[in-house]
Design a protein around this motif. Structure first.
Motif, PDB file in Angstrom:
ATOM      1  N   HIS A  68      -2.211  -5.688  22.658  1.00 53.07           N
ATOM      2  CA  HIS A  68      -3.188  -4.988  21.650  1.00 53.07           C
ATOM      3  C   HIS A  68      -2.765  -4.965  20.346  1.00 53.07           C
ATOM      4  N   PHE A  69      -3.363  -5.274  19.658  1.00 50.44           N
ATOM      5  CA  PHE A  69      -3.111  -5.422  17.905  1.00 50.44           C
ATOM      6  C   PHE A  69      -3.913  -4.513  17.143  1.00 50.44           C
ATOM      7  N   ILE A  70      -3.143  -3.966  16.226  1.00 53.27           N
ATOM      8  CA  ILE A  70      -3.862  -2.918  15.283  1.00 53.27           C
ATOM      9  C   ILE A  70      -3.411  -3.718  13.771  1.00 53.27           C
ATOM     10  N   PHE A  71      -4.705  -3.754  13.174  1.00 53.69           N
ATOM     11  CA  PHE A  71      -4.737  -4.501  11.685  1.00 53.69           C
ATOM     12  C   PHE A  71      -5.321  -3.290  10.762  1.00 53.69           C
ATOM     13  N   PRO A  72      -4.441  -2.744   9.822  1.00 50.31           N
ATOM     14  CA  PRO A  72      -4.584  -1.833   8.919  1.00 50.31           C
ATOM     15  C   PRO A  72      -5.109  -2.572   7.808  1.00 50.31           C
ATOM     16  N   TRP A  73      -6.142  -3.167   7.732  1.00 57.24           N
ATOM     17  CA  TRP A  73      -6.565  -3.981   6.645  1.00 57.24           C
ATOM     18  C   TRP A  73      -6.669  -3.406   5.285  1.00 57.24           C
ATOM     19  N   GLY A  74      -7.106  -1.988   5.512  1.00 51.19           N
ATOM     20  CA  GLY A  74      -7.605  -1.303   4.387  1.00 51.19           C
ATOM     21  C   GLY A  74      -6.329  -1.222   3.492  1.00 51.19           C
ATOM     22  N   ASP A  75      -5.088  -1.224   3.752  1.00 48.97           N
ATOM     23  CA  ASP A  75      -4.032  -1.246   2.821  1.00 48.97           C
ATOM     24  C   ASP A  75      -3.915  -2.231   2.140  1.00 48.97           C
ATOM     25  N   PHE A  76      -3.999  -3.460   2.674  1.00 47.92           N
ATOM     26  CA  PHE A  76      -3.846  -4.801   2.219  1.00 47.92           C
ATOM     27  C   PHE A  76      -5.072  -5.047   1.088  1.00 47.92           C
ATOM     28  N   VAL A  77      -6.254  -4.702   1.531  1.00 47.46           N
ATOM     29  CA  VAL A  77      -7.122  -5.078   0.520  1.00 47.46           C
ATOM     30  C   VAL A  77      -6.968  -3.929  -0.705  1.00 47.46           C
ATOM     31  N   THR A  78      -6.513  -2.896  -0.420  1.00 47.88           N
ATOM     32  CA  THR A  78      -6.253  -1.856  -1.514  1.00 47.88           C
ATOM     33  C   THR A  78      -5.123  -2.545  -2.377  1.00 47.88           C
ATOM     34  N   ALA A  79      -4.138  -3.165  -1.961  1.00 45.15           N
ATOM     35  CA  ALA A  79      -2.901  -3.650  -2.574  1.00 45.15           C
ATOM     36  C   ALA A  79      -3.415  -4.881  -3.495  1.00 45.15           C
ATOM     37  N   VAL A  80      -4.495  -5.433  -2.840  1.00 48.20           N
ATOM     38  CA  VAL A  80      -4.988  -6.865  -3.772  1.00 48.20           C
ATOM     39  C   VAL A  80      -5.754  -6.437  -4.743  1.00 48.20           C
TER      40      VAL A  80
END
Length: 148
Positions: A68-80
């Protein structure tokens, strides 16, 4: 006191001081992007493969090969986005004004060519546009950029 202020202004307006300040700000913003990339994208893969648990709650959940994978991509997009905004602000409000100020403070590159040059034979001063020395009558190529 006047010389101290003049020296301080000269120090601050040197290009490498401004470049260093810009580098520190951009480096800090880019550090946040890299940290988010590792924490939010790479670490879930490692946790999924090794069986570790991810303490970060994410947005995207999926299972690959029973992991099971969890990707909190929101933090990454916010940082970019934060990095791009900081870079834009620094460019338009620091780099551009300092470059404009430096162009006004630097002497012009359009320095006039000397009106005279040295004769290669007798080393006397002859007009830059002359093709023959008036002292020794040696023939020499005139300076084409000299004004007649």
């Amino acid at each position: 006191m006047k010389n101290v202020m003049k020296d301080f202004r000269k120090f601050i307006l040197r290009g490498n001081v401004v470049d260093l300040a810009v580098g520190v700000v951009i480096g800090g913003a880019f550090g946040a992007v890299v940290t988010s990339l590792v924490r939010d994208i790479i670490q879930p893969f490692i946790n999924g493969i090794t069986g570790g648990s991810s303490a970060v709650q994410g947005v995207a959940h999926f299972t690959v090969f029973g992991h099971h994978f969890i990707f909190p991509w929101g933090d990454f997009v916010t940082a970019v986005i934060s990095f791009l905004l900081i870079a834009t602000v620094v460019f338009f409000f620091v780099v551009q004004p300092v470059n404009k100020l430096m162009s006004h403070l630097k002497p012009s590159d359009d320095v006039e060519k000397p009106a005279e040059r040295e004769c290669p034979e007798c080393l006397s001063a002859i007009p830059a546009a002359a093709s023959r020395c008036k002292f020794c009558t040696a023939v020499s190529a005139p300076n084409k950029t000299a004004k007649k």
